[in-house]
Design a protein around this motif. Structure first.
Motif, PDB file in Angstrom:
ATOM      1  N   GLN A  78       0.861  -1.181   0.000  1.00 50.01           N
ATOM      2  CA  GLN A  78       0.000   0.000   0.000  1.00 50.01           C
ATOM      3  C   GLN A  78       0.901   1.237   0.000  1.00 50.01           C
ATOM      4  OE1 GLN A  78      -3.314  -0.163   2.839  1.00 50.01           O
ATOM      5  NE2 GLN A  78      -2.869  -2.343   3.122  1.00 50.01           N
ATOM      6  N   VAL A  79       0.818   1.992  -1.077  1.00 47.10           N
ATOM      7  CA  VAL A  79       1.659   3.177  -1.232  1.00 47.10           C
ATOM      8  C   VAL A  79       0.753   4.382  -1.443  1.00 47.10           C
ATOM      9  CG1 VAL A  79       3.467   4.281  -2.606  1.00 47.10           C
ATOM     10  CG2 VAL A  79       3.543   1.800  -2.187  1.00 47.10           C
ATOM     11  N   ASN A  80       0.874   5.363  -0.550  1.00 48.08           N
ATOM     12  CA  ASN A  80       0.079   6.578  -0.622  1.00 48.08           C
ATOM     13  C   ASN A  80       0.763   7.565  -1.563  1.00 48.08           C
ATOM     14  OD1 ASN A  80      -0.662   9.454   0.633  1.00 48.08           O
ATOM     15  ND2 ASN A  80      -2.302   8.008   1.058  1.00 48.08           N
ATOM     16  N   VAL A  81      -0.030   8.176  -2.444  1.00 47.77           N
ATOM     17  CA  VAL A  81       0.492   9.122  -3.425  1.00 47.77           C
ATOM     18  C   VAL A  81      -0.301  10.425  -3.304  1.00 47.77           C
ATOM     19  CG1 VAL A  81       0.844   9.584  -5.890  1.00 47.77           C
ATOM     20  CG2 VAL A  81       1.084   7.247  -5.005  1.00 47.77           C
ATOM     21  N   ARG A  82       0.428  11.548  -3.144  1.00 54.10           N
ATOM     22  CA  ARG A  82      -0.191  12.879  -3.105  1.00 54.10           C
ATOM     23  C   ARG A  82       0.456  13.715  -4.194  1.00 54.10           C
ATOM     24  NH1 ARG A  82      -2.878  14.195   1.969  1.00 54.10           N
ATOM     25  NH2 ARG A  82      -3.687  15.858   0.662  1.00 54.10           N
ATOM     26  N   LEU A  83      -0.377  14.282  -5.080  1.00 52.98           N
ATOM     27  CA  LEU A  83       0.146  15.114  -6.160  1.00 52.98           C
ATOM     28  C   LEU A  83      -0.987  15.887  -6.816  1.00 52.98           C
ATOM     29  CD1 LEU A  83      -0.817  13.317  -8.770  1.00 52.98           C
ATOM     30  CD2 LEU A  83       1.317  12.132  -8.373  1.00 52.98           C
ATOM     31  N   GLU A  84      -0.625  16.837  -7.667  1.00 57.63           N
ATOM     32  CA  GLU A  84      -1.594  17.609  -8.448  1.00 57.63           C
ATOM     33  C   GLU A  84      -2.205  16.672  -9.496  1.00 57.63           C
ATOM     34  OE1 GLU A  84      -4.043  20.086 -10.167  1.00 57.63           O
ATOM     35  OE2 GLU A  84      -2.892  20.712  -8.413  1.00 57.63           O
ATOM     36  N   PRO A  85      -3.531  16.476  -9.473  1.00 57.83           N
ATOM     37  CA  PRO A  85      -4.145  15.452 -10.318  1.00 57.83           C
ATOM     38  C   PRO A  85      -4.029  15.677 -11.818  1.00 57.83           C
ATOM     39  CG  PRO A  85      -5.841  16.735  -9.190  1.00 57.83           C
ATOM     40  CD  PRO A  85      -4.516  17.155  -8.625  1.00 57.83           C
ATOM     41  N   LYS A  86      -3.831  16.906 -12.253  1.00 55.41           N
ATOM     42  CA  LYS A  86      -3.747  17.150 -13.702  1.00 55.41           C
ATOM     43  C   LYS A  86      -2.372  17.660 -14.105  1.00 55.41           C
ATOM     44  CE  LYS A  86      -8.600  17.569 -14.280  1.00 55.41           C
ATOM     45  NZ  LYS A  86      -9.674  17.911 -15.105  1.00 55.41           N
ATOM     46  N   GLY A  87      -1.388  17.424 -13.237  1.00 56.50           N
ATOM     47  CA  GLY A  87      -0.047  17.897 -13.525  1.00 56.50           C
ATOM     48  C   GLY A  87       0.829  16.826 -14.144  1.00 56.50           C
ATOM     49  N   PRO A  88       2.069  17.188 -14.442  1.00 53.76           N
ATOM     50  CA  PRO A  88       2.999  16.245 -15.062  1.00 53.76           C
ATOM     51  C   PRO A  88       3.307  15.034 -14.183  1.00 53.76           C
ATOM     52  CG  PRO A  88       4.052  18.390 -14.693  1.00 53.76           C
ATOM     53  CD  PRO A  88       2.626  18.517 -14.294  1.00 53.76           C
ATOM     54  N   ALA A  89       3.293  15.210 -12.859  1.00 50.88           N
ATOM     55  CA  ALA A  89       3.558  14.072 -11.967  1.00 50.88           C
ATOM     56  C   ALA A  89       2.468  13.019 -12.106  1.00 50.88           C
ATOM     57  CB  ALA A  89       3.671  14.550 -10.521  1.00 50.88           C
ATOM     58  N   ALA A  90       1.213  13.446 -12.233  1.00 48.19           N
ATOM     59  CA  ALA A  90       0.104  12.497 -12.401  1.00 48.19           C
ATOM     60  C   ALA A  90       0.247  11.730 -13.707  1.00 48.19           C
ATOM     61  CB  ALA A  90      -1.239  13.227 -12.349  1.00 48.19           C
ATOM     62  N   ASN A  91       0.645  12.440 -14.758  1.00 49.33           N
ATOM     63  CA  ASN A  91       0.863  11.766 -16.045  1.00 49.33           C
ATOM     64  C   ASN A  91       1.983  10.740 -15.938  1.00 49.33           C
ATOM     65  OD1 ASN A  91      -1.140  13.315 -17.249  1.00 49.33           O
ATOM     66  ND2 ASN A  91       0.305  14.886 -17.920  1.00 49.33           N
ATOM     67  N   ALA A  92       3.061  11.102 -15.257  1.00 55.51           N
ATOM     68  CA  ALA A  92       4.197  10.189 -15.098  1.00 55.51           C
ATOM     69  C   ALA A  92       3.794   8.956 -14.281  1.00 55.51           C
ATOM     70  CB  ALA A  92       5.359  10.921 -14.425  1.00 55.51           C
ATOM     71  N   VAL A  93       3.008   9.171 -13.229  1.00 49.37           N
ATOM     72  CA  VAL A  93       2.543   8.042 -12.414  1.00 49.37           C
ATOM     73  C   VAL A  93       1.661   7.123 -13.250  1.00 49.37           C
ATOM     74  CG1 VAL A  93       1.013   7.431 -10.484  1.00 49.37           C
ATOM     75  CG2 VAL A  93       2.790   9.157 -10.172  1.00 49.37           C
ATOM     76  N   GLY A  94       0.757   7.713 -14.041  1.00 48.48           N
ATOM     77  CA  GLY A  94      -0.110   6.900 -14.906  1.00 48.48           C
ATOM     78  C   GLY A  94       0.687   6.059 -15.886  1.00 48.48           C
ATOM     79  N   LEU A  95       1.710   6.628 -16.486  1.00 51.92           N
ATOM     80  CA  LEU A  95       2.553   5.870 -17.421  1.00 51.92           C
ATOM     81  C   LEU A  95       3.275   4.733 -16.700  1.00 51.92           C
ATOM     82  CD1 LEU A  95       4.037   8.760 -19.586  1.00 51.92           C
ATOM     83  CD2 LEU A  95       2.421   6.978 -20.324  1.00 51.92           C
ATOM     84  N   THR A  96       3.738   5.002 -15.489  1.00 49.43           N
ATOM     85  CA  THR A  96       4.467   3.991 -14.718  1.00 49.43           C
ATOM     86  C   THR A  96       3.549   2.850 -14.281  1.00 49.43           C
ATOM     87  OG1 THR A  96       6.063   5.605 -13.955  1.00 49.43           O
ATOM     88  CG2 THR A  96       5.847   3.613 -12.642  1.00 49.43           C
ATOM     89  N   LEU A  97       2.333   3.203 -13.850  1.00 54.98           N
ATOM     90  CA  LEU A  97       1.393   2.173 -13.407  1.00 54.98           C
ATOM     91  C   LEU A  97       0.811   1.395 -14.580  1.00 54.98           C
ATOM     92  CD1 LEU A  97      -0.635   4.124 -10.679  1.00 54.98           C
ATOM     93  CD2 LEU A  97       1.181   2.423 -10.314  1.00 54.98           C
TER      94      LEU A  97
END
Length: 195
Positions: free
Chosen positions: A29-48
């Motif tokens: 279980q890994v908690n993730v906090r970030l701006e939902p429409k920012g570049p970090a969210a896009n990077a997380v989506g690509l990784t997942l």
């Protein structure tokens, strides 16, 4: 929770297949906090391999991973036991210098499985949500209370009726006892006799 395993197994047998109670220990279980429409969210989506869910109280899945929406800028990524370090490292690498927080919270909660045709009825004894699949089916999740304990409740898919109940470790034993008691009407009072 290992001391509940035998009682869960006995209740499952006594229900005649109508109910299955079990612990799913050590899920990552890994908690993730970030701006939902920012570049970090896009990077997380690509990784997942799938985008983080943006609609409140929803779940996105891909392979062995699930991302649960917990808040406007917060998700819980759940994976197989023992993969938390790998998930955390992959997410941190993908995010790079972007403003975000990634924290392994695997030790914070355990997961109880309440499955079978009577799962919703058992949970309804202590949860105010409408747990019918048309209201709270696969692809949904909710932070709520169950028997006064704070939990994250996640319906399984249509082929496997039931729920994951993610509960803080300090409340896990209490909630396990409560589930066994609530299930007693489907197990011929087996657990009431065991006490």
């Amino acid at each position: 929770m290992s001391h509940h395993a035998e009682r869960f197994a006995a209740a499952t047998r006594a229900s005649g297949g109508a109910l299955r109670l079990a612990e799913l220990p050590f899920l990552a279980q890994v908690n993730v906090r970030l701006e939902p429409k920012g570049p970090a969210a896009n990077a997380v989506g690509l990784t997942l391999g799938f985008p983080l869910p943006l609609e409140p109280n929803t779940v996105a899945r891909g392979g062995e991973l699930a991302a649960l929406w917990l808040g406007p800028d917060e998700w819980l990524v759940v994976g197989p036991p023992g993969t938390q370090a790998e998930i955390e490292a992959r997410l941190r690498e993908a995010i790079g210098d972007e403003h975000a927080a990634v924290v392994d919270v695997s030790s914070q909660r355990t997961t109880l499985l309440v499955a079978g045709a009577r799962a919703g009825e058992v949970l309804a004894h202590g949860c105010s949500l409408d747990l019918h699949p048309r209201s709270f089916g696969a692809g949904r999740c909710a932070q709520t209370t169950l028997a006064r304990a704070q939990v994250v409740l996640v319906p399984r898919d249509e082929l496997k009726p039931g729920f994951w109940v993610l509960v803080r470790s300090s409340f896990a034993s209490y909630l396990a006892d409560w589930l066994l008691d609530a299930a007693s009407e489907y197990t011929n009072g087996l657990d009431a006799q065991a006490r």
